[in-house]
Design an enzyme around this catalytic site. Sequence first.
Site, PDB file in Angstrom:
ATOM      1  N   ARG A  73     -34.201  13.985 111.597  1.00 32.06           N
ATOM      2  CA  ARG A  73     -32.966  13.419 112.111  1.00 32.06           C
ATOM      3  C   ARG A  73     -32.730  13.318 113.660  1.00 32.06           C
ATOM      4  O   ARG A  73     -32.026  12.784 114.156  1.00 32.06           O
ATOM      5  CB  ARG A  73     -31.626  14.609 111.710  1.00 32.06           C
ATOM      6  CG  ARG A  73     -31.409  14.488 110.352  1.00 32.06           C
ATOM      7  CD  ARG A  73     -30.906  13.470 109.548  1.00 32.06           C
ATOM      8  NE  ARG A  73     -30.764  13.521 108.231  1.00 32.06           N
ATOM      9  CZ  ARG A  73     -29.886  14.141 107.317  1.00 32.06           C
ATOM     10  NH1 ARG A  73     -28.609  14.457 108.431  1.00 32.06           N
ATOM     11  NH2 ARG A  73     -29.912  14.103 106.266  1.00 32.06           N
ATOM     12  N   HIS A  88     -32.281  21.138 109.565  1.00 27.46           N
ATOM     13  CA  HIS A  88     -31.989  21.284 111.066  1.00 27.46           C
ATOM     14  C   HIS A  88     -32.513  22.414 111.615  1.00 27.46           C
ATOM     15  O   HIS A  88     -32.694  23.456 110.763  1.00 27.46           O
ATOM     16  CB  HIS A  88     -30.326  21.285 111.146  1.00 27.46           C
ATOM     17  CG  HIS A  88     -29.694  19.825 110.787  1.00 27.46           C
ATOM     18  ND1 HIS A  88     -28.691  19.811 110.047  1.00 27.46           N
ATOM     19  CD2 HIS A  88     -30.039  18.805 111.540  1.00 27.46           C
ATOM     20  CE1 HIS A  88     -28.357  18.528 109.926  1.00 27.46           C
ATOM     21  NE2 HIS A  88     -29.216  17.905 110.928  1.00 27.46           N
ATOM     22  N   CYS A  97     -22.116  23.839 109.843  1.00 21.61           N
ATOM     23  CA  CYS A  97     -21.917  22.360 109.669  1.00 21.61           C
ATOM     24  C   CYS A  97     -20.531  21.972 109.765  1.00 21.61           C
ATOM     25  O   CYS A  97     -20.399  20.734 109.963  1.00 21.61           O
ATOM     26  CB  CYS A  97     -22.774  22.062 108.517  1.00 21.61           C
ATOM     27  SG  CYS A  97     -24.177  22.745 108.306  1.00 21.61           S
ATOM     28  N   ARG A 132     -24.392   8.183 108.193  1.00 16.57           N
ATOM     29  CA  ARG A 132     -23.398   9.109 108.883  1.00 16.57           C
ATOM     30  C   ARG A 132     -22.810   8.706 110.265  1.00 16.57           C
ATOM     31  O   ARG A 132     -22.109   9.196 110.924  1.00 16.57           O
ATOM     32  CB  ARG A 132     -24.258  10.556 108.980  1.00 16.57           C
ATOM     33  CG  ARG A 132     -24.511  11.174 107.671  1.00 16.57           C
ATOM     34  CD  ARG A 132     -24.783  12.485 107.698  1.00 16.57           C
ATOM     35  NE  ARG A 132     -23.376  13.390 108.334  1.00 16.57           N
ATOM     36  CZ  ARG A 132     -23.471  14.417 108.579  1.00 16.57           C
ATOM     37  NH1 ARG A 132     -24.638  15.305 108.648  1.00 16.57           N
ATOM     38  NH2 ARG A 132     -22.369  15.165 109.139  1.00 16.57           N
ATOM     39  N   GLU A 160     -20.255  19.199 112.488  1.00 17.80           N
ATOM     40  CA  GLU A 160     -21.272  19.772 113.728  1.00 17.80           C
ATOM     41  C   GLU A 160     -22.072  18.715 114.106  1.00 17.80           C
ATOM     42  O   GLU A 160     -22.505  18.434 115.311  1.00 17.80           O
ATOM     43  CB  GLU A 160     -21.857  20.850 112.820  1.00 17.80           C
ATOM     44  CG  GLU A 160     -23.025  21.287 114.082  1.00 17.80           C
ATOM     45  CD  GLU A 160     -23.753  22.335 113.453  1.00 17.80           C
ATOM     46  OE1 GLU A 160     -24.304  22.527 112.208  1.00 17.80           O
ATOM     47  OE2 GLU A 160     -23.714  23.642 114.349  1.00 17.80           O
ATOM     48  N   ASP A 161     -22.632  17.696 112.988  1.00 17.76           N
ATOM     49  CA  ASP A 161     -23.642  16.939 113.491  1.00 17.76           C
ATOM     50  C   ASP A 161     -23.375  15.745 114.271  1.00 17.76           C
ATOM     51  O   ASP A 161     -24.268  15.037 115.002  1.00 17.76           O
ATOM     52  CB  ASP A 161     -24.453  16.281 112.088  1.00 17.76           C
ATOM     53  CG  ASP A 161     -24.882  17.348 111.320  1.00 17.76           C
ATOM     54  OD1 ASP A 161     -25.710  18.113 112.017  1.00 17.76           O
ATOM     55  OD2 ASP A 161     -24.743  17.360 110.025  1.00 17.76           O
ATOM     56  N   ASP A 188     -20.571  12.723 103.795  1.00 20.66           N
ATOM     57  CA  ASP A 188     -21.029  13.945 104.414  1.00 20.66           C
ATOM     58  C   ASP A 188     -19.843  14.176 105.401  1.00 20.66           C
ATOM     59  O   ASP A 188     -20.350  14.924 106.456  1.00 20.66           O
ATOM     60  CB  ASP A 188     -22.553  13.719 105.047  1.00 20.66           C
ATOM     61  CG  ASP A 188     -23.427  14.009 104.111  1.00 20.66           C
ATOM     62  OD1 ASP A 188     -23.421  14.889 103.369  1.00 20.66           O
ATOM     63  OD2 ASP A 188     -24.294  13.163 103.776  1.00 20.66           O
TER      64      ASP A 188
HETATM   65  C1  CIR Z   1     -26.855  15.764 105.470  1.00 22.38           C
HETATM   66  O1  CIR Z   1     -28.059  15.741 105.027  1.00 22.38           O
HETATM   67  O2  CIR Z   1     -26.678  15.376 106.589  1.00 22.38           O
HETATM   68  C2  CIR Z   1     -25.580  16.532 104.985  1.00 22.38           C
HETATM   69  N1  CIR Z   1     -25.759  16.311 103.417  1.00 22.38           N
HETATM   70  C3  CIR Z   1     -25.754  18.024 105.229  1.00 22.38           C
HETATM   71  C4  CIR Z   1     -25.536  18.330 106.832  1.00 22.38           C
HETATM   72  C5  CIR Z   1     -25.614  19.575 107.114  1.00 22.38           C
HETATM   73  N2  CIR Z   1     -25.258  19.925 108.430  1.00 22.38           N
HETATM   74  C6  CIR Z   1     -25.613  20.658 109.262  1.00 22.38           C
HETATM   75  O3  CIR Z   1     -26.415  21.549 108.632  1.00 22.38           O
HETATM   76  N3  CIR Z   1     -25.294  20.686 110.569  1.00 22.38           N
END
Ligand code: CIR
Length: 260
Positions: free
Chosen positions: A131, A161, A248, A86, A66-67, A61
């Site tokens: 999360r 999210h 993201c 992650r 962004e995360d 991922d």
């Molecule tokens: C996840 O589940 O962490 C990734 N497959 C997708 C993350 C998407 N990120 C976001 O919306 N900020």
Amino acid sequence: MKRLALVRDLSPEIARCELSHLARAPIDVPRAGRQHAAYLQALAAAGCRVEHLAPAPDSPDGVFVEDTAVVLDELAVITRPGALSRRAETASVAEALRRYRPLERIAEPATLDGGDVLVSGRTLFVGLTARTSTQGAAELARITVSAGYTVRTVAVTGCLHLKSAVTEVADRTLLINPDWVDPALFEDYRLLPIDPREPFAANALRIGDVVIFPAEFLRTAERLRAEGIEVRAVEGSELAKAEGGVTCCSLVLNEVRGER
Ligand code: CIR
């Protein structure tokens, strides 16, 4: 205003991505790569200098940068992502961001994903999700209070999210899916509901006066245009299978401090 977009190329392991609300569907990796390249072009066309983070081929991922951080004008907060798979992504992001901002970190055991933080002026709306924990929101509040920010927590249901459910598309204007987040929490804002046939359409990426937006959500795009908002459509069908949207795949920051 000059802006910088930090991005990361797709991992060849994207098929092993985390999934929470979607069934696993085969991802066409070369096609995903082409769509990602077009997204980077849209960022550049919107005025961003695009900087690539170190590749992270072993982080499925890793493209969803962004995360891993919340970047404000005064500082950047390195997150502690809620998904164990992650957590390794943050080191390279911290390495890149330390040239632009003083760094702070969400401390263990709190968790927080950048996708759960909607920055609107001095207000940080924080989605409470699988999360992002209440401790994560409290950590963000502790870290940012001296810079004048206020954290407001928001219950989120039915999606990954907070920013799957609501994003800012113009000053004091939010695009929202009212099934996933309570519109009453945003009483000071003009609210634009998505077209109900396009539940994933609330994730839009505003860059100045332009909104980068998934090409497939034609009806919601029409609603935005009817409000006078300039929409730049990008294809995102492949990364959407990994539950990724347009916010993201970048960390966009104002170039306020120059290189450190
Ligand atoms: C996840 O589940 O962490 C990734 N497959 C997708 C993350 C998407 N990120 C976001 O919306 N900020």
